[in-house]
Design a protein around this motif. Sequence first.
Motif, PDB file in Angstrom:
ATOM      1  N   VAL A  32       3.425   7.123  -0.346  1.00 51.54           N
ATOM      2  CA  VAL A  32       2.240   7.051  -1.195  1.00 51.54           C
ATOM      3  C   VAL A  32       2.609   6.389  -2.517  1.00 51.54           C
ATOM      4  N   SER A  33       2.767   5.090  -2.470  1.00 47.69           N
ATOM      5  CA  SER A  33       3.068   4.326  -3.685  1.00 47.69           C
ATOM      6  C   SER A  33       2.478   2.937  -3.505  1.00 47.69           C
ATOM      7  N   TYR A  34       2.158   2.306  -4.599  1.00 45.02           N
ATOM      8  CA  TYR A  34       1.531   0.987  -4.522  1.00 45.02           C
ATOM      9  C   TYR A  34       2.308  -0.014  -5.365  1.00 45.02           C
ATOM     10  N   SER A  35       2.288  -1.259  -4.931  1.00 46.74           N
ATOM     11  CA  SER A  35       2.909  -2.306  -5.752  1.00 46.74           C
ATOM     12  C   SER A  35       2.205  -3.624  -5.464  1.00 46.74           C
ATOM     13  N   PHE A  36       2.399  -4.582  -6.353  1.00 43.63           N
ATOM     14  CA  PHE A  36       1.839  -5.918  -6.157  1.00 43.63           C
ATOM     15  C   PHE A  36       2.890  -6.795  -5.461  1.00 43.63           C
ATOM     16  N   SER A  37       2.476  -7.999  -5.104  1.00 38.89           N
ATOM     17  CA  SER A  37       3.410  -8.901  -4.423  1.00 38.89           C
ATOM     18  C   SER A  37       4.559  -9.301  -5.357  1.00 38.89           C
ATOM     19  N   ASN A  38       5.623  -9.853  -4.766  1.00 34.76           N
ATOM     20  CA  ASN A  38       6.815 -10.192  -5.554  1.00 34.76           C
ATOM     21  C   ASN A  38       6.550 -11.225  -6.642  1.00 34.76           C
TER      22      ASN A  38
ATOM     23  N   LYS B  36       3.627  -3.509 -14.122  1.00 35.38           N
ATOM     24  CA  LYS B  36       2.826  -3.922 -12.961  1.00 35.38           C
ATOM     25  C   LYS B  36       2.690  -2.812 -11.914  1.00 35.38           C
ATOM     26  N   THR B  37       3.730  -1.987 -11.738  1.00 33.49           N
ATOM     27  CA  THR B  37       3.630  -0.910 -10.746  1.00 33.49           C
ATOM     28  C   THR B  37       2.603   0.125 -11.195  1.00 33.49           C
ATOM     29  N   MET B  38       2.620   0.407 -12.494  1.00 31.17           N
ATOM     30  CA  MET B  38       1.657   1.375 -13.035  1.00 31.17           C
ATOM     31  C   MET B  38       0.221   0.866 -12.813  1.00 31.17           C
ATOM     32  N   VAL B  39       0.006  -0.431 -13.078  1.00 30.29           N
ATOM     33  CA  VAL B  39      -1.328  -1.011 -12.893  1.00 30.29           C
ATOM     34  C   VAL B  39      -1.689  -1.031 -11.400  1.00 30.29           C
ATOM     35  N   ALA B  40      -0.700  -1.334 -10.553  1.00 28.96           N
ATOM     36  CA  ALA B  40      -0.954  -1.375  -9.102  1.00 28.96           C
ATOM     37  C   ALA B  40      -1.431  -0.018  -8.604  1.00 28.96           C
ATOM     38  N   ARG B  41      -0.811   1.037  -9.119  1.00 34.84           N
ATOM     39  CA  ARG B  41      -1.200   2.391  -8.687  1.00 34.84           C
ATOM     40  C   ARG B  41      -2.669   2.659  -9.030  1.00 34.84           C
ATOM     41  N   ALA B 127       0.935   7.346   5.885  1.00 33.22           N
ATOM     42  CA  ALA B 127       0.771   8.229   4.725  1.00 33.22           C
ATOM     43  C   ALA B 127      -0.082   7.543   3.657  1.00 33.22           C
ATOM     44  N   ARG B 128       0.248   6.277   3.403  1.00 39.77           N
ATOM     45  CA  ARG B 128      -0.494   5.563   2.358  1.00 39.77           C
ATOM     46  C   ARG B 128      -1.946   5.323   2.782  1.00 39.77           C
ATOM     47  N   GLU B 129      -2.089   5.029   4.069  1.00 40.85           N
ATOM     48  CA  GLU B 129      -3.439   4.770   4.586  1.00 40.85           C
ATOM     49  C   GLU B 129      -4.297   6.029   4.468  1.00 40.85           C
ATOM     50  N   LEU B 130      -3.671   7.164   4.753  1.00 40.40           N
ATOM     51  CA  LEU B 130      -4.394   8.432   4.667  1.00 40.40           C
ATOM     52  C   LEU B 130      -4.871   8.675   3.239  1.00 40.40           C
ATOM     53  N   VAL B 131      -3.949   8.497   2.278  1.00 42.76           N
ATOM     54  CA  VAL B 131      -4.302   8.726   0.875  1.00 42.76           C
ATOM     55  C   VAL B 131      -5.348   7.711   0.427  1.00 42.76           C
ATOM     56  N   SER B 132      -5.169   6.445   0.817  1.00 43.08           N
ATOM     57  CA  SER B 132      -6.117   5.397   0.434  1.00 43.08           C
ATOM     58  C   SER B 132      -7.510   5.719   0.938  1.00 43.08           C
ATOM     59  N   ILE B 147      -6.331   9.949  -9.395  1.00 39.06           N
ATOM     60  CA  ILE B 147      -5.277   8.920  -9.391  1.00 39.06           C
ATOM     61  C   ILE B 147      -4.332   9.099 -10.582  1.00 39.06           C
ATOM     62  N   MET B 148      -4.917   9.421 -11.740  1.00 38.65           N
ATOM     63  CA  MET B 148      -4.079   9.642 -12.925  1.00 38.65           C
ATOM     64  C   MET B 148      -3.075  10.768 -12.676  1.00 38.65           C
ATOM     65  N   ARG B 149      -3.478  11.755 -11.891  1.00 35.88           N
ATOM     66  CA  ARG B 149      -2.589  12.867 -11.593  1.00 35.88           C
ATOM     67  C   ARG B 149      -1.665  12.555 -10.411  1.00 35.88           C
ATOM     68  N   LEU B 150      -2.308  12.137  -9.312  1.00 31.14           N
ATOM     69  CA  LEU B 150      -1.585  11.994  -8.043  1.00 31.14           C
ATOM     70  C   LEU B 150      -0.625  10.808  -8.029  1.00 31.14           C
ATOM     71  N   LEU B 151      -1.087   9.682  -8.548  1.00 34.09           N
ATOM     72  CA  LEU B 151      -0.263   8.472  -8.453  1.00 34.09           C
ATOM     73  C   LEU B 151       0.481   8.159  -9.748  1.00 34.09           C
ATOM     74  N   GLN B 152      -0.115   8.547 -10.893  1.00 29.93           N
ATOM     75  CA  GLN B 152       0.542   8.219 -12.162  1.00 29.93           C
ATOM     76  C   GLN B 152       1.317   9.389 -12.752  1.00 29.93           C
ATOM     77  N   GLY B 153       0.975  10.594 -12.317  1.00 32.83           N
ATOM     78  CA  GLY B 153       1.687  11.767 -12.818  1.00 32.83           C
ATOM     79  C   GLY B 153       1.363  12.122 -14.259  1.00 32.83           C
ATOM     80  N   TYR B 154       0.153  11.803 -14.712  1.00 35.42           N
ATOM     81  CA  TYR B 154      -0.237  12.145 -16.086  1.00 35.42           C
ATOM     82  C   TYR B 154      -0.706  13.586 -16.172  1.00 35.42           C
ATOM     83  N   SER B 155      -0.489  14.182 -17.332  1.00 28.73           N
ATOM     84  CA  SER B 155      -0.999  15.534 -17.565  1.00 28.73           C
ATOM     85  C   SER B 155      -2.499  15.425 -17.854  1.00 28.73           C
TER      86      SER B 155
END
Lengths: 117, 188
Positions: A32-38, B36-41, B127-132, B147-155
Amino acid sequence: MKKEKLKELIIESLSGDEPDRDLLRQLEETGVSYSFSNDFTQKVINRIYSAEQSGNKNNDFTRLFYKTFYRIAITGIAAIILLLVSIYLSQGSLTIDSFFGLGDGFEESILCVLTGN
Amino acid sequence: MKRQDPKYVQADDMELVKASVEGDKSAFGEIVNRYKTMVARTVKGMLGDTVFAEDLGQEVFIKLYNSLSEFRGDSKLSTYIQKIAVNITLNEIKRRKRFLSMFSHSDGSEIHEIDIPDSEDIERRDARELVSKALQMVDPNFRVVLIMRLLQGYSTKETAEILGLPVGTVLSRLSRGQEQMRKILKGL
């Protein structure tokens, strides 16, 4: 990880005021993690700087347009002033008639032309 | 920008912002790489793992670039970027909702298009498909909190700051979202 366990993990991670880092890490490990392309960063940079360049080209055109417009406008204003001065000097006034080159005898002369007398 | 500029790897966010405002491409590239990973989430979590979400991710950084000169450092750069990402994504969901409401009864938040590379391990993909899928079925206002909680882990407090909402509202949305999520997951 089994589907049911994953579901439990998701619900559990949503509980409480503060996130449970350990649960979140477990979730991430399951996929359960997301990322953009390389090449994401490169795409962003290209979009920003190509837009800036085309913006600069537009600015160049606008600057040139205004410059040309001002030149034409100033020349036009100078020509109008010269025309007004020459009319004033030759006609002695700045009425609409003198502006159009119509003298005092205009009405009579136009009548002669129209009637042939 | 695959290779990172070593000049900026150790730089703090404010240094990067300053250099980016002065037109340094690699400094801005470093900001993109860092966040970019944070934005992707956020974007992919909200819209699903689609190619379109990637375009929207680019929009987030373009908007950031255009507003960098206004960034004073009162909040963390990550919070600032997160706010942009949330606003852009919620606006996109609203836009889709308006567009789809003209042609169908769908609310526009039901986006099931999932675009995950085939080479990926099946279990991880499932797993990802299920969450998506589950997230796409939650109301967008609750989804963003989840999403802020589950994917970003923010309080709760951090989420409230990013979304510009009172902590109480975030808590109630989190609990209602959790309830929705529980029901949805049962059916999946």
